[in-house]
Structures are given as structure tokens and as C-alpha cells.
Design a protein around this motif. Structure first.
Motif, short mmCIF file in Angstrom:
data_model
loop_
_atom_site.label_atom_id
_atom_site.label_comp_id
_atom_site.label_asym_id
_atom_site.label_seq_id
_atom_site.Cartn_x
_atom_site.Cartn_y
_atom_site.Cartn_z
N GLY A 53 0.82 -1.21 0.00
CA GLY A 53 0.00 0.00 0.00
C GLY A 53 0.85 1.26 0.00
O GLY A 53 0.54 2.23 -0.70
N ILE A 66 2.27 1.76 -3.54
CA ILE A 66 1.27 2.26 -4.49
C ILE A 66 0.95 3.73 -4.22
O ILE A 66 0.80 4.53 -5.16
CB ILE A 66 0.01 1.40 -4.41
N GLU A 91 -6.64 0.85 -1.57
CA GLU A 91 -6.88 0.62 -2.99
C GLU A 91 -8.15 1.33 -3.46
O GLU A 91 -8.19 1.95 -4.53
CB GLU A 91 -6.97 -0.88 -3.27
N SER A 120 -8.28 4.45 -6.18
CA SER A 120 -9.14 4.37 -7.36
C SER A 120 -10.14 5.51 -7.40
O SER A 120 -10.38 6.11 -8.46
CB SER A 120 -9.87 3.02 -7.38
N ARG A 167 1.28 -1.97 -9.00
CA ARG A 167 0.56 -2.96 -8.21
C ARG A 167 0.99 -4.38 -8.61
O ARG A 167 1.17 -5.25 -7.75
CB ARG A 167 -0.95 -2.79 -8.41
#
Length: 411
Positions: free
Chosen positions: A64, A67, A279, A283, A372
Motif C-alpha cells: 500500500g 502504491i 486501494e 481508485s 501494483r
């Protein structure tokens, strides 16, 4: 059916049968009505966290973080070449090609690299980062000397707190407006027709425009006060729209994620672990950026043309990628810029360079997916290198059927 009564032996009454059993087995033991097994005899297996579970949590945490770092770098650095292309297309009112799709920009990018080098699309990156840092610093400073909150929760805070937060945004955008104009010039001017600016030239040019607040600095340049209100409108409405899209899309993603587990019939322990939440947030953030940039693209085109007017900037001609062209406009304000653009270039003139925006978010999405994938594969390799976990503790089966408790065998 006569004679069948004596087929199973002599028939005894209940009293006679009890007396017979007492004489045969004098030490009778009554059957217990209930059995209480202490909870300490059953180990709580579900609460035991194995080393594999802890390592998996740590790996998800670092995935995490990776990302999130890739998202930050992509938004501030990797997307800059597409921002340069987009702005050059927006401010060129005489261009024949509108570049509404990405395919028309490919030969232009090749020509620019052949003529000016690979750094031509990275111009102005320093000033852009400085202006963003200045924006954050001004917000933080104002929030400390006033009761206006820098960070709010739209579901919890009152309307007064939200209004103060928006007022903070308005004041910050008003102060940053002249420096934004200076940064815009550095990102669109041609390297072969202009001198390369210094690191802190954005502050010098911004202060010059800030000092001449009520009167134009030179030529057809618009005074700063006429640029403040469209800049503030653009920034605040884009911020509100992006926040709305982000919150709604994040809620929908959470609901869909929950529905998928309901359809499977069970919820795993980590169905809402921090990695999944992050995530969803990333997004939703990407979706809000795309929606806000598309929605306010025409206003951004008008705003950039007003900021650049009178600055004597020479930009690359993106019709072919070889020549340069000066920016010579005489707009009187926002409404006049809109009317002139529609009458001379048509509605498509407000969307010049839209293909660069498509390229920008395509590259943004690809970078996130690649990051990812790489981090997930690395985490799988790390997990496979761990030793196998010990087997869970087994419950020893010391007791047979509960009805056997308290019984003694009949001899």
C-alpha cells in the motif's frame, strides 16, 4: 394373538421392575441431566495469529505504501509532459489542429524531441512544484492564524466549518494567482525561442504581477484582479466537484466490495483491511481527477488564455512540431474570451489538446497497474520464501459421548 403376552418374558409392573433392578445392582448412579464443560478446555484457535498472518499484514502494508508513493510521483512528475502539451494546445488560438485525440500528438512529440531534445516536455517542472508547495504552505499558515480548518470531514463537520474551509481555499487561490501566471509562462514557452528561466524566477515574476494589482504591467496584460475571480471560481468548483465524485465513487466501491463477499456467502477476516481501503481510496481519487479535469476543461482553456495574454510568450507550434508562434490576443475578460473562441474556433476550440489529457490519464492508470503488479509479485515471492507455519493445536478427544459421563460399567 393369544399367548403373545408371555413371549418377551414375564410382565412386571414399574414397582416390581425397580425392586428387581435394586436387588441386581444396588449401587445405581443417576444419569446427570446436564454436562458443563469448562471453556478453558477448548483452545481459542481463531484468535491465534500465526507468524505467517503477521508477515502477510506487513507485506500488504508495504504494498500500500508503494502504491501511494507511485500515485504521488505520477501526479506531480510523470504527468508533467502531458500537461505541457495540453497547455500549449490550449493557449494557441491560431492552431489548425485541435488534437482532440491522442493519435495526432504522436508525430508532434517525435518532432519536438528531434528538434529540441527529450527535456523539451519537462520545462517549467520546477515552477509547478514550487507553486504547489507555496499553495500548501499558505493554506497551513492561514489555518494556524485563523479558525478556518484546513482538513474537514464532509459527513461530520457543520456548514459553518465547511464554509470556513472553502473561504480558506478562496484566499489561498487569490494569493497564488500571480505566481500561477508566471508558472504557466514557463511551461508553455519554447526553449529555442526564449531564454531558460532561473529556479526562482517564478517568485520574481509573480511578485511583479502582484505589485501591479490594479493596473496591467505591460502591453495587453490583464490586471491581476481581473484574473483572481475566474481563477478562484475554477479552483473552488473543481475542488468541490472532485470531492463529490471521490466520496460517491468510494462509497459505491465499498458497497460493491461488500456485496461480492455477501454473494460468496461469508466474510473473510480481512475483508476491509487497510490495503483494500487504500486501494479503494486511490481508485476513487483517480476517478475524481479524471472527472474534474474533463468537466472543467473548457474553463481551464479560457483561464490559461487570460493568464498568458500580454506576456509576449512564444510557444511551439504543435501543428507540425517544428515552428514557433507568438501569443497575441486582446481579450477583455472571461466572457469576451469565451465568445471570441466560440465564434472563431467553434466549440471544439474550448477542448484543444484534449488528446493530451487522455494520454495523461492513460499513462497514470498504466503506472498504477504496473506498480501494483510488480509489488504483488514481489510479495508472493517473499511469502513463498517463508518456512511453513506450524500446525494448529488439536483438541484431544478425551471424552466419548456426553451420556457416558458418570456411568460405570455393569459387571
Amino acid at each position: 394373538m393369544a399367548g403373545i403376552e408371555g413371549y418377551f418374558g414375564p410382565q412386571l409392573t414399574d414397582e416390581e421392575y425397580e425392586e428387581f433392578c435394586f436387588k441386581t445392582h444396588p449401587k445405581r448412579i443417576q444419569r446427570p441431566s446436564s454436562i458443563n464443560i469448562p471453556n478453558s478446555t477448548v483452545p481459542e484457535i481463531n484468535k491465534i495469529q500465526t507468524p505467517e498472518y503477521e508477515d502477510d499484514t506487513v507485506i500488504q502494508k508495504y504494498v500500500g505504501i508503494g502504491i501511494g508513493l507511485a500515485t504521488l510521483i505520477t501526479e506531480n512528475l510523470l504527468s508533467h509532459p502531458f500537461v505541457v502539451l495540453r497547455r500549449q494546445c490550449q493557449v494557441n488560438h491560431n492552431s489548425r489542429k485541435y488534437h482532440l485525440v491522442p493519435i495526432t500528438l504522436v508525430p508532434v512529440i517525435i518532432h519536438l524531441h528531434q528538434r529540441q531534445g527529450i527535456t523539451t516536455l519537462w520545462k517549467g517542472i520546477g515552477s509547478v512544484l514550487l507553486v504547489r508547495g507555496m499553495t500548501l504552505a499558505i493554506e497551513d499558515f492561514i489555518s494556524k492564524i485563523t479558525p478556518w480548518s484546513k482538513d474537514i470531514s464532509w459527513h461530520v463537520d457543520s456548514f459553518k466549518t465547511i464554509g470556513q474551509h472553502l473561504l480558506l481555499k478562496c484566499v489561498t487561490l487569490s494569493v497564488v494567482t500571480p505566481f500561477y501566471s508566471a508558472s504557466l509562462v514557463e511551461t508553455v514557452q519554447s526553449d529555442i525561442a526564449s531564454e531558460k528561466p532561473g529556479v526562482f524566477d517564478v517568485f520574481r515574476e509573480g511578485l511583479c504581477r502582484l505589485v501591479s494589482w490594479g493596473s496591467p504591467q505591460k502591453g495587453r496584460m490583464l490586471p491581476v484582479w481581473t484574473l483572481v475571480w475566474p481563477t478562484v471560481m475554477y479552483g473552488v468548483f473543481k475542488y468541490l466537484f472532485g470531492t463529490l465524485v471521490k466520496n460517491v465513487s468510494a462509497s459505491i466501491m465499498h458497497i460493491n466490495h461488500k456485496y461480492e463477499h455477501q454473494r460468496k456467502g461469508a466474510y473473510p477476516k480481512d475483508w476491509l483491511n487497510p490495503a483494500i481501503v487504500q486501494e479503494i481510496e486511490i481508485s476513487a481519487q483517480l476517478l475524481s481527477l479524471i472527472a474534474a479535469d474533463v468537466m472543467f476543461y473548457p474553463l481551464e482553456t479560457i483561464l490559461h488564455r487570460l493568464h498568458l495574454q500580454g506576456t509576449r510568450t512564444i510557444i511551439d507550434n504543435l501543428d507540425n512540431g517544428f515552428a514557433v508562434t507568438p501569443i497575441l490576443t486582446s481579450y477583455e475578460g472571461t466572457v469576451d474570451c469565451y465568445d471570441t473562441t466560440i465564434s472563431q474556433e467553434g466549440p471544439g476550440g474550448l477542448f484543444k489538446g484534449f488528446g493530451a489529457l487522455i494520454l495523461q490519464f492513460t499513462a497514470h492508470y498504466a503506472v498504477l497497474k504496473l506498480t501494483r503488479f510488480v509489488l504483488t509479485q514481489v510479495s508472493i515471492l517473499l511469502k513463498s520464501s517463508y518456512p511453513p507455519p506450524p500446525p494448529p493445536p488439536q483438541i484431544s478427544k478425551q471424552l466419548s459421548h456426553p451420556q457416558d459421563l458418570g456411568r460405570t460399567p455393569i459387571r
